[in-house]
Design an enzyme around this catalytic site. Structure first.
Site, PDB file in Angstrom:
ATOM      1  CD  GLN A 153      -2.660   1.498   2.449  1.00  0.00           C
ATOM      2  OE1 GLN A 153      -2.035   1.733   3.527  1.00  0.00           O
ATOM      3  NE2 GLN A 153      -3.970   1.139   2.657  1.00  0.00           N
TER       4      GLN A 153
ATOM      5  CE1 TYR B 261      -3.167   9.247   7.781  1.00  0.00           C
ATOM      6  CE2 TYR B 261      -4.363   7.447   7.261  1.00  0.00           C
ATOM      7  CZ  TYR B 261      -3.616   8.113   8.052  1.00  0.00           C
ATOM      8  OH  TYR B 261      -3.514   7.661   9.483  1.00  0.00           O
TER       9      TYR B 261
ATOM     10  NE  ARG C 175      -8.010  -0.107   3.219  1.00  0.00           N
ATOM     11  CZ  ARG C 175      -7.991  -0.326   4.477  1.00  0.00           C
ATOM     12  NH1 ARG C 175      -7.229   0.202   5.214  1.00  0.00           N
ATOM     13  NH2 ARG C 175      -8.687  -1.249   5.293  1.00  0.00           N
TER      14      ARG C 175
ATOM     15  N   GLY D 294      -8.073  -7.536   9.553  1.00  0.00           N
ATOM     16  CA  GLY D 294      -7.144  -6.699  10.182  1.00  0.00           C
ATOM     17  C   GLY D 294      -6.679  -7.398  11.728  1.00  0.00           C
ATOM     18  NE  ARG D 295      -9.642  -4.496  15.124  1.00  0.00           N
ATOM     19  CZ  ARG D 295     -10.717  -4.299  15.896  1.00  0.00           C
ATOM     20  NH1 ARG D 295     -10.896  -4.167  17.411  1.00  0.00           N
ATOM     21  NH2 ARG D 295     -12.032  -4.371  15.234  1.00  0.00           N
TER      22      ARG D 295
END
Length: 392
Positions: free
Chosen positions: A129, A201, A249, A359-360
């Protein structure tokens, strides 16, 4: 937030699925998640991806052997596609940490080559990414402390003045930096590239009206605000081979505003996505915090489901998969319990979206994918913040 959405969230939070699957659901998990999937010629062995998660274990931006082993363990654990943590493009204002990996420079790219080789040795597929943090960066932060924060309009995510508004030269330099990093990804042996256009971002700052107040061709209505993202996609597409997958994304929510919306309805979402799809995006990675919640009223589709319906492109969904608490930013510190994936299987069985990013749960247990596909999630290790202190 609508009352119906609030009720759905409360119900989902109050009644997490049991981790132990029935025999029939275990067989369904193998059938649904175990299907291969193709993104522009890249064949994934299954429908499970590792979501990008910033870990900050790359001193001076260079990933080492521990980073290679970290990703290789997930490939060995059955993940079909690994999306790396965000990596900085070669622009002075791109990053805010000395320990986030770069995607430029001889040393960093040599480190990434070792990562690719380790993942491929385990039979995995991997894409980096690539990322520019924009005006989320504070003055004096690394890796180039002297570089000023910048964004489309010199505004932070709260709409207050921060940094400076990007000039035409700034815009051209950042677009070139994304293209250069994408080309480097292909040279280094990666299987594709993901552009980070989410979570407030830089790319997202151009897309969002709160941070983009420009009056030139890069600002204005939603269609005009997509220009920066579109030009990055076009430059990346031109810098890599036609069959090198490009993933984009994006998210509605921002790091400081979970209820933010780029698109209030499907028509606006199509306005946002259509130029990016036409520019050469092969797959969209739609970031949500709870994959099971409908995005708009009147239909049960989540954000990734709407993306697939509107664009026909491949889609990745994400959001608290296999865990009983959603991601809350500072909520990295929360402990969670493992849950089942029956609701996920329901959505994927009807092909609402194509790939689910985790993810986690994958930080907690590198074998999560194998356990999911074989109906053994009751054995999965739950996420605990203490696990973030090392690359497990």
């Amino acid at each position: 937030m609508e009352a119906t959405t609030e009720a759905a969230e409360k119900k989902a939070a109050a009644t997490p699925e049991p981790a132990q699957l029935s025999d029939s659901d275990a067989a369904r998990a193998a059938r649904v998640l175990g299907r291969p999937f193709d993104i522009n010629g890249l064949t994934l062995p299954n429908r499970i991806a590792m979501a990008p998660m910033t870990r900050e274990f790359s001193p001076e931006g260079v990933p080492g052997a521990d980073v290679a082993e970290y990703y290789a363990r997930r490939a060995a654990g059955g993940v079909g596609l690994i999306v790396t943590e965000g990596t900085y493009v070669d622009h002075p204002s791109a990053g805010s940490s000395h320990r986030v990996p770069h995607f430029y420079g001889e040393a960093a790219l040599a480190g990434w080559r070792q990562v690719v080789e380790a993942v491929h040795a385990e039979g995995g597929k991997i894409v980096p990414q690539i990322w520019h943090v924009g005006a989320t960066r504070d003055e004096g932060q690394g890796p180039v402390p002297s570089a000023p924060p910048m964004g489309p309009s010199g505004l932070g995510l709260d709409g207050a003045a921060k940094g400076h508004a990007m000039t035409g030269a700034d815009i051209d330099a950042v677009i070139a930096a994304f293209a250069d990093s994408a080309a480097a990804a292909e040279r280094t042996g990666f299987d594709g590239v993901e552009l980070h256009g989410a979570h407030g971002y830089l790319i997202d700052q151009f897309l969002w009206g709160t941070t983009n107040r420009r009056t030139d061709g890069y600002g204005g209505d939603l269609a005009s605000r997509t220009r920066f993202a579109r030009e990055i996609v076009e430059a990346v597409r031109a810098a890599v081979s036609p069959t090198f997958p490009v993933i984009f994304r994006f998210s509605q929510w921002k790091a400081n505003a979970y209820d933010a919306k780029l698109a209030a309805d499907p028509a606006e979402l199509e306005t946002l996505l259509a130029p990016l799809a036409a520019a050469g995006v092969d797959a969209f990675h739609a970031s949500t915090r709870r994959y099971w919640l409908p995005e708009f009223e009147g239909e049960d589709l989540n954000l990734a489901g709407w993306v697939k319906k509107l664009t026909g492109k491949a889609t990745l969904s994400v959001g608290s998969v296999g865990l009983d608490k959603e991601f809350l930013g500072a909520g990295w510190t929360k402990e969670t319990a493992s849950t089942g994936i029956g609701l996920l299987l329901d959505r994927m069985e009807r092909d609402e979206f194509d790939v689910i990013a985790v993810g986690r749960a994958l930080i907690a247990d590198p074998q999560w994918a194998n356990k999911a596909v074989t109906g053994r999630l009751a054995e999965a290790e739950p996420f605990d913040a203490k696990q973030l202190s090392e690359l497990r």
